[in-house]
Motif scaffolding. Structure first.
Motif, PDB file in Angstrom:
ATOM      1  N   ALA A  16       1.128  -1.047  -0.437  1.00 21.56           N
ATOM      2  CA  ALA A  16       0.180   0.246   0.644  1.00 21.56           C
ATOM      3  C   ALA A  16       0.850   1.608  -0.219  1.00 21.56           C
ATOM      4  CB  ALA A  16      -0.724   0.145   1.126  1.00 21.56           C
ATOM      5  N   ARG A  17       1.707   1.156   0.961  1.00 22.92           N
ATOM      6  CA  ARG A  17       2.938   1.995   0.991  1.00 22.92           C
ATOM      7  C   ARG A  17       3.564   2.129   0.009  1.00 22.92           C
ATOM      8  NH1 ARG A  17       2.198   5.152   5.861  1.00 22.92           N
ATOM      9  NH2 ARG A  17       2.501   4.183   7.054  1.00 22.92           N
ATOM     10  N   ASP A  18       3.980   1.899  -0.551  1.00 20.40           N
ATOM     11  CA  ASP A  18       4.939   1.652  -1.857  1.00 20.40           C
ATOM     12  C   ASP A  18       4.228   1.765  -3.222  1.00 20.40           C
ATOM     13  OD1 ASP A  18       6.977   1.084  -0.129  1.00 20.40           O
ATOM     14  OD2 ASP A  18       7.575  -1.024  -1.115  1.00 20.40           O
ATOM     15  N   GLN A  19       3.538   1.309  -2.992  1.00 16.62           N
ATOM     16  CA  GLN A  19       2.425   1.164  -4.727  1.00 16.62           C
ATOM     17  C   GLN A  19       0.853   2.107  -4.520  1.00 16.62           C
ATOM     18  OE1 GLN A  19       3.810   0.245  -7.469  1.00 16.62           O
ATOM     19  NE2 GLN A  19       5.528  -1.184  -6.999  1.00 16.62           N
ATOM     20  N   HIS A  20      -0.014   1.660  -3.779  1.00 21.48           N
ATOM     21  CA  HIS A  20      -0.998   2.391  -3.757  1.00 21.48           C
ATOM     22  C   HIS A  20      -1.223   3.662  -3.541  1.00 21.48           C
ATOM     23  CE1 HIS A  20      -3.416  -1.351  -4.476  1.00 21.48           C
ATOM     24  NE2 HIS A  20      -2.925  -2.204  -3.776  1.00 21.48           N
ATOM     25  N   LEU A  21      -0.772   3.789  -2.700  1.00 23.72           N
ATOM     26  CA  LEU A  21      -0.225   5.527  -2.366  1.00 23.72           C
ATOM     27  C   LEU A  21       0.010   6.348  -3.436  1.00 23.72           C
ATOM     28  CD1 LEU A  21       0.473   5.916   1.677  1.00 23.72           C
ATOM     29  CD2 LEU A  21      -1.886   5.685   0.428  1.00 23.72           C
ATOM     30  N   VAL A  33      -9.910   9.122   1.564  1.00 21.89           N
ATOM     31  CA  VAL A  33     -10.169   9.845   2.161  1.00 21.89           C
ATOM     32  C   VAL A  33     -10.278   9.361   3.148  1.00 21.89           C
ATOM     33  CG1 VAL A  33     -11.360  10.487   0.633  1.00 21.89           C
ATOM     34  CG2 VAL A  33     -12.579   8.594   1.898  1.00 21.89           C
ATOM     35  N   ALA A  34      -9.732   7.834   3.672  1.00 19.97           N
ATOM     36  CA  ALA A  34      -9.753   7.302   4.528  1.00 19.97           C
ATOM     37  C   ALA A  34      -8.655   6.280   4.424  1.00 19.97           C
ATOM     38  CB  ALA A  34     -11.030   6.792   4.692  1.00 19.97           C
ATOM     39  N   GLN A  41      -1.241   4.272  10.603  1.00 25.27           N
ATOM     40  CA  GLN A  41      -1.928   5.121  10.056  1.00 25.27           C
ATOM     41  C   GLN A  41      -1.653   5.902   8.722  1.00 25.27           C
ATOM     42  OE1 GLN A  41      -2.640   7.909  12.900  1.00 25.27           O
ATOM     43  NE2 GLN A  41      -4.199   6.732  13.909  1.00 25.27           N
ATOM     44  N   ALA A  42      -2.350   6.775   8.218  1.00 27.79           N
ATOM     45  CA  ALA A  42      -1.488   7.503   6.775  1.00 27.79           C
ATOM     46  C   ALA A  42      -1.148   8.532   6.913  1.00 27.79           C
ATOM     47  CB  ALA A  42      -2.267   7.112   5.454  1.00 27.79           C
ATOM     48  N   ASP A  43      -1.147  10.051   6.685  1.00 23.86           N
ATOM     49  CA  ASP A  43      -1.482  11.401   6.968  1.00 23.86           C
ATOM     50  C   ASP A  43      -2.262  12.124   5.960  1.00 23.86           C
ATOM     51  OD1 ASP A  43       1.041  11.282   8.077  1.00 23.86           O
ATOM     52  OD2 ASP A  43       2.718  11.755   7.107  1.00 23.86           O
TER      53      ASP A  43
END
Length: 309
Positions: A16-21, A33-34, A41-43
């Motif tokens: 999720a952090r490496d690709q999706h975001l 949005v969430a 947690q995401a910023d």
């Protein structure tokens, strides 16, 4: 659907952090949005501990992106679909074929999109390879998909458990490309699965398959390779040889490099998802998952040395 898709992501792990975001950030028509995650947690977005809490707290959310392990994805996807949300499934789309088929049926009944994503199909050279092969008779295919599990899946015990796929987690990427570029259906004939003494899922696998016209297709998956990683699909035809390498981002035909480009798979998947949602369409090809299921069904289990990850 009009306007921007408001999406929530479940499972804020490495992929999720490496690709999706980053991909969501680059894609027009969709905003994050969430996030729902037990341990992270995401910023810049609303954060929730569970999918239940996110659905309750974000009534105007349009879509849910599921990045948790496949063992728990069915219940999460079902809950999101019943809540009227469009669903984006990270690969593999579920732990079993019947789970994914049930989700497709439910999504159709609820009038929402379900998207089973296969990121390797969006590698830079895959479409060109498919077009080249469509005009030729394939006589043999050889796949080598070897990588270092400690690098790509650090501290992820779920991947070694039942339903976690083991080496088929990356291997299904090769099968997703194979089923996309082959001009004929592919059938699983036999398999050999190497399972470490302390794990429940294979660390390596050898597959024997065939095209509808009888062309042999062999694949070797291994999670113990260090150094340079190998993601190659070699195709022989009656009119030349093709090599897809670098996970599908480089295409060589008869020794000449025809396509070579950097990875851009996830932004392309999100562009496709946005369009599917706008069209209220289903995008769920389960052929790669069916081949993995067949390998487990017909595969010979070969115990191998314990592996400490």
């Amino acid at each position: 659907m009009n306007g921007i898709i408001k999406a929530g992501l479940v499972g804020l792990g490495k992929i999720a952090r490496d690709q999706h975001l980053p991909a969501i950030e680059q894609t027009g028509g969709i905003d994050l949005v969430a996030v729902a995650s037990r341990n992270a947690q995401a910023d810049g977005v609303n954060n929730y501990p569970t999918l239940d809490a996110m659905l309750a707290g974000e009534p105007d959310m349009d879509a849910v992106i599921l990045c948790q392990p496949p063992q728990v994805r069915y219940e999460a996807a079902r809950e999101a679909i019943l809540a009227g949300k469009h669903v984006f499934l990270e690969k593999p789309p579920g732990a079993t074929v019947t789970q994914v088929e049930a989700l497709i049926t439910l999504a159709r009944a609820q009038g929402v999109t379900i998207y089973a994503s296969w990121h390797s199909r969006h590698a830079a050279a895959v479409a060109d390879a498919k077009a080249w092969m469509a005009k030729r008779k394939v006589t043999r295919v050889s796949i080598e998909w070897r990588e270092d599990v400690r690098h790509w899946h650090p501290s992820q015990p779920w991947i070694w458990e039942a339903g976690g796929f083991g080496v088929f987690d990356p291997g299904i990427n090769a099968l997703s490309i194979l089923t996309e570029i082959m001009p004929e259906p592919v059938t699983m004939l036999a398999a050999s699965l190497e399972v470490p003494a302390n794990k429940q899922a294979p660390i390596a696998a050898s597959l024997k398959m065939a095209s509808a016209s009888g062309a042999p297709i062999e694949a070797a998956f291994d999670w113990r390779q260090t150094g340079k990683q190998t993601w190659d699909i070699a195709v022989e035809t009656q009119d030349g040889k093709l090599l897809l390498s670098e996970g599908g981002n480089q295409l060589t035909v008869d020794g000449e490099v025809m396509v070579q480009a950097p990875e851009g798979e996830y932004p392309e998947m999100y562009r496709q998802f946005v369009q599917l949602v706008k069209d209220r369409a289903i995008g769920a090809d389960i052929r790669p998952l069916q081949l993995v299921a067949d390998a487990f069904l017909c595969g010979k289990h070969c115990p191998t040395a314990a592996f400490e990850d």
